[in-house]
Design a protein around this motif. Structure first.
Motif, mmCIF file in Angstrom:
data_model
loop_
_atom_site.group_PDB
_atom_site.id
_atom_site.type_symbol
_atom_site.label_atom_id
_atom_site.label_comp_id
_atom_site.label_asym_id
_atom_site.label_seq_id
_atom_site.Cartn_x
_atom_site.Cartn_y
_atom_site.Cartn_z
ATOM 1 N N PRO A 1 4.851 5.705 14.700
ATOM 2 C CA PRO A 1 6.198 6.272 14.851
ATOM 3 C C PRO A 1 6.597 7.086 13.621
ATOM 4 O O PRO A 1 6.398 6.660 12.484
ATOM 5 C CB PRO A 1 7.094 5.038 15.003
ATOM 6 C CG PRO A 1 6.178 3.940 15.432
ATOM 7 C CD PRO A 1 4.858 4.235 14.808
ATOM 8 N N VAL A 2 7.152 8.266 13.858
ATOM 9 C CA VAL A 2 7.591 9.161 12.789
ATOM 10 C C VAL A 2 9.042 9.537 13.036
ATOM 11 O O VAL A 2 9.418 9.884 14.161
ATOM 12 C CB VAL A 2 6.735 10.445 12.740
ATOM 13 C CG1 VAL A 2 7.234 11.377 11.630
ATOM 14 C CG2 VAL A 2 5.265 10.113 12.528
ATOM 15 N N HIS A 3 9.874 9.447 12.004
ATOM 16 C CA HIS A 3 11.246 9.914 12.133
ATOM 17 C C HIS A 3 11.642 10.692 10.890
ATOM 18 O O HIS A 3 11.043 10.549 9.829
ATOM 19 C CB HIS A 3 12.214 8.760 12.373
ATOM 20 C CG HIS A 3 12.397 7.861 11.186
ATOM 21 N ND1 HIS A 3 11.544 6.823 10.890
ATOM 22 C CD2 HIS A 3 13.345 7.860 10.203
ATOM 23 C CE1 HIS A 3 11.950 6.211 9.789
ATOM 24 N NE2 HIS A 3 13.038 6.819 9.351
ATOM 25 N N LEU B 1 -5.877 11.063 -0.097
ATOM 26 C CA LEU B 1 -4.475 10.874 -0.452
ATOM 27 C C LEU B 1 -3.858 9.687 0.280
ATOM 28 O O LEU B 1 -3.034 8.958 -0.277
ATOM 29 C CB LEU B 1 -3.691 12.153 -0.132
ATOM 30 C CG LEU B 1 -2.185 12.149 -0.426
ATOM 31 C CD1 LEU B 1 -1.939 12.094 -1.931
ATOM 32 C CD2 LEU B 1 -1.523 13.382 0.186
ATOM 33 N N LEU B 2 -4.271 9.473 1.513
ATOM 34 C CA LEU B 2 -3.601 8.500 2.375
ATOM 35 C C LEU B 2 -4.386 7.221 2.628
ATOM 36 O O LEU B 2 -3.838 6.265 3.182
ATOM 37 C CB LEU B 2 -3.288 9.167 3.725
ATOM 38 C CG LEU B 2 -2.465 10.452 3.650
ATOM 39 C CD1 LEU B 2 -2.301 11.053 5.044
ATOM 40 C CD2 LEU B 2 -1.113 10.209 3.011
ATOM 41 N N GLN B 3 -5.640 7.164 2.229
ATOM 42 C CA GLN B 3 -6.453 6.002 2.574
ATOM 43 C C GLN B 3 -5.888 4.735 1.918
ATOM 44 O O GLN B 3 -5.426 4.741 0.783
ATOM 45 C CB GLN B 3 -7.898 6.216 2.152
ATOM 46 C CG GLN B 3 -8.138 6.301 0.669
ATOM 47 C CD GLN B 3 -9.590 6.609 0.324
ATOM 48 O OE1 GLN B 3 -10.398 6.944 1.204
ATOM 49 N NE2 GLN B 3 -9.934 6.498 -0.946
ATOM 50 N N GLY B 4 -5.900 3.641 2.691
ATOM 51 C CA GLY B 4 -5.459 2.352 2.174
ATOM 52 C C GLY B 4 -3.970 2.110 2.230
ATOM 53 O O GLY B 4 -3.506 1.028 1.845
ATOM 54 N N LEU B 5 -3.194 3.080 2.705
ATOM 55 C CA LEU B 5 -1.748 2.873 2.797
ATOM 56 C C LEU B 5 -1.428 1.852 3.880
ATOM 57 O O LEU B 5 -2.168 1.689 4.859
ATOM 58 C CB LEU B 5 -1.039 4.191 3.115
ATOM 59 C CG LEU B 5 -0.922 5.209 1.986
ATOM 60 C CD1 LEU B 5 -0.326 6.501 2.510
ATOM 61 C CD2 LEU B 5 -0.082 4.651 0.840
ATOM 62 N N SER B 6 -0.278 1.192 3.720
ATOM 63 C CA SER B 6 0.172 0.235 4.729
ATOM 64 C C SER B 6 1.693 0.143 4.683
ATOM 65 O O SER B 6 2.331 0.613 3.737
ATOM 66 C CB SER B 6 -0.444 -1.151 4.486
ATOM 67 O OG SER B 6 -0.035 -1.660 3.227
ATOM 68 N N GLY B 7 2.255 -0.451 5.724
ATOM 69 C CA GLY B 7 3.699 -0.679 5.763
ATOM 70 C C GLY B 7 4.478 0.562 6.141
ATOM 71 O O GLY B 7 4.093 1.337 7.012
ATOM 72 N N GLN C 1 5.184 2.700 10.041
ATOM 73 C CA GLN C 1 6.176 3.739 10.320
ATOM 74 C C GLN C 1 6.149 4.782 9.208
ATOM 75 O O GLN C 1 5.931 4.459 8.042
ATOM 76 C CB GLN C 1 7.568 3.135 10.439
ATOM 77 C CG GLN C 1 8.627 4.089 10.953
ATOM 78 C CD GLN C 1 9.963 3.404 11.162
ATOM 79 O OE1 GLN C 1 10.578 2.934 10.214
ATOM 80 N NE2 GLN C 1 10.405 3.328 12.407
ATOM 81 N N ILE C 2 6.388 6.054 9.610
ATOM 82 C CA ILE C 2 6.430 7.155 8.656
ATOM 83 C C ILE C 2 7.805 7.813 8.744
ATOM 84 O O ILE C 2 8.269 8.163 9.834
ATOM 85 C CB ILE C 2 5.351 8.204 8.958
ATOM 86 C CG1 ILE C 2 3.956 7.576 8.955
ATOM 87 C CG2 ILE C 2 5.410 9.343 7.940
ATOM 88 C CD1 ILE C 2 2.883 8.491 9.520
ATOM 89 N N ALA C 3 8.440 7.969 7.604
ATOM 90 C CA ALA C 3 9.664 8.764 7.512
ATOM 91 C C ALA C 3 9.315 10.080 6.836
ATOM 92 O O ALA C 3 8.492 10.124 5.921
ATOM 93 C CB ALA C 3 10.729 8.023 6.712
ATOM 94 N N VAL C 4 9.938 11.154 7.287
ATOM 95 C CA VAL C 4 9.638 12.487 6.766
ATOM 96 C C VAL C 4 10.913 13.122 6.231
ATOM 97 O O VAL C 4 11.928 13.172 6.933
ATOM 98 C CB VAL C 4 9.037 13.385 7.872
ATOM 99 C CG1 VAL C 4 8.906 14.816 7.376
ATOM 100 C CG2 VAL C 4 7.684 12.857 8.312
ATOM 101 N N ALA C 5 10.862 13.583 4.995
ATOM 102 C CA ALA C 5 11.944 14.387 4.422
ATOM 103 C C ALA C 5 11.437 15.816 4.311
ATOM 104 O O ALA C 5 10.634 16.122 3.440
ATOM 105 C CB ALA C 5 12.358 13.844 3.059
#
Length: 218
Positions: A98-100, A46-52, A74-78
């Protein structure tokens, strides 16, 4: 939310990491099995190759943070489930990215247009009260050419099974976090204007799933 008190611990363990991995919030920590959670092949794909910059809607148990590549800045979480937020905080603290948290949910995200390079949805689109509106909102927060990564269970391709899923939907959605088992989520993604790059279909314990990538038109 899921009435987990009616499930045995063994029932919940069999779902961890296989298909409906969180079974719409099975409260694994309450059962004392938080340590059994682990990254799986589906999560990695699901997550391989992600960037930014990435928005993850419905972080669930948060174990996927261990699968993000270091090309993600950076990862934002809802995530609106207060119980799961505690689990998410524990798991994201173990990662280097970093996760917010952002307020809102899949139907409404208080962030600017085109803010994210990718949005990740894992077993959350089935719970959206208005799937079309939610996909429009996801498309809004993606930059042009941005990716929607999805891992969802979908309506069975078998007529009788699909009919059964439609029949149980009213009760099922009440006890399973708003889940609609008879949704054709892949068709909805395409109808929302996304371009589906690739998709894998598979069945786990009789439940049909799709895992794939779709793009917002540039």
């Amino acid at each position: 939310m899921t009435m987990i008190s009616s499930w045995r611990a063994a029932d919940v363990r069999q779902w961890h990491g296989h298909g409906m991995e969180q079974f719409h919030h099975p409260r694994p920590a309450c059962l004392g099995h938080g340590s059994s959670l682990r990254p799986t092949e589906e999560r990695r794909r699901l997550l391989q190759g992600l960037s930014g910059t990435v928005l993850e809607i419905g972080a669930g148990d948060g174990i996927k943070f261990a699968c993000y590549p270091d090309t993600v800045r950076q990862i934002a979480v809802a995530e609106t489930d207060s119980f799961l937020l505690d689990t998410v905080r524990r798991n994201c603290a173990q990662g280097a990215i970093p996760v917010h948290r952002v307020a809102g949910d899949v139907s409404g995200l208080p962030v600017p247009d085109g803010m994210f390079d990718a949005v990740v949805c894992s077993l959350i689109l089935c719970t959206a009260p208005d799937l079309g509106r939610s996909l429009t909102e996801i498309k809004r927060v993606l930059e042009p050419g941005g990716e929607l990564r999805f891992y969802e269970h979908v309506r069975s391709a078998h007529h009788f099974a699909a009919a059964a899923e439609r029949l149980v939907t009213p009760l099922w959605s009440q006890v399973c976090g708003g889940c609609h088992p008879a949704r054709d989520t892949l068709a909805a993604i395409e109808s929302a204007g996304f371009v589906v790059d690739h998709v894998s279909r598979f069945t786990v314990m009789g439940v049909s799933h799709v895992l794939g990538t779709a793009r917002k038109a540039a």
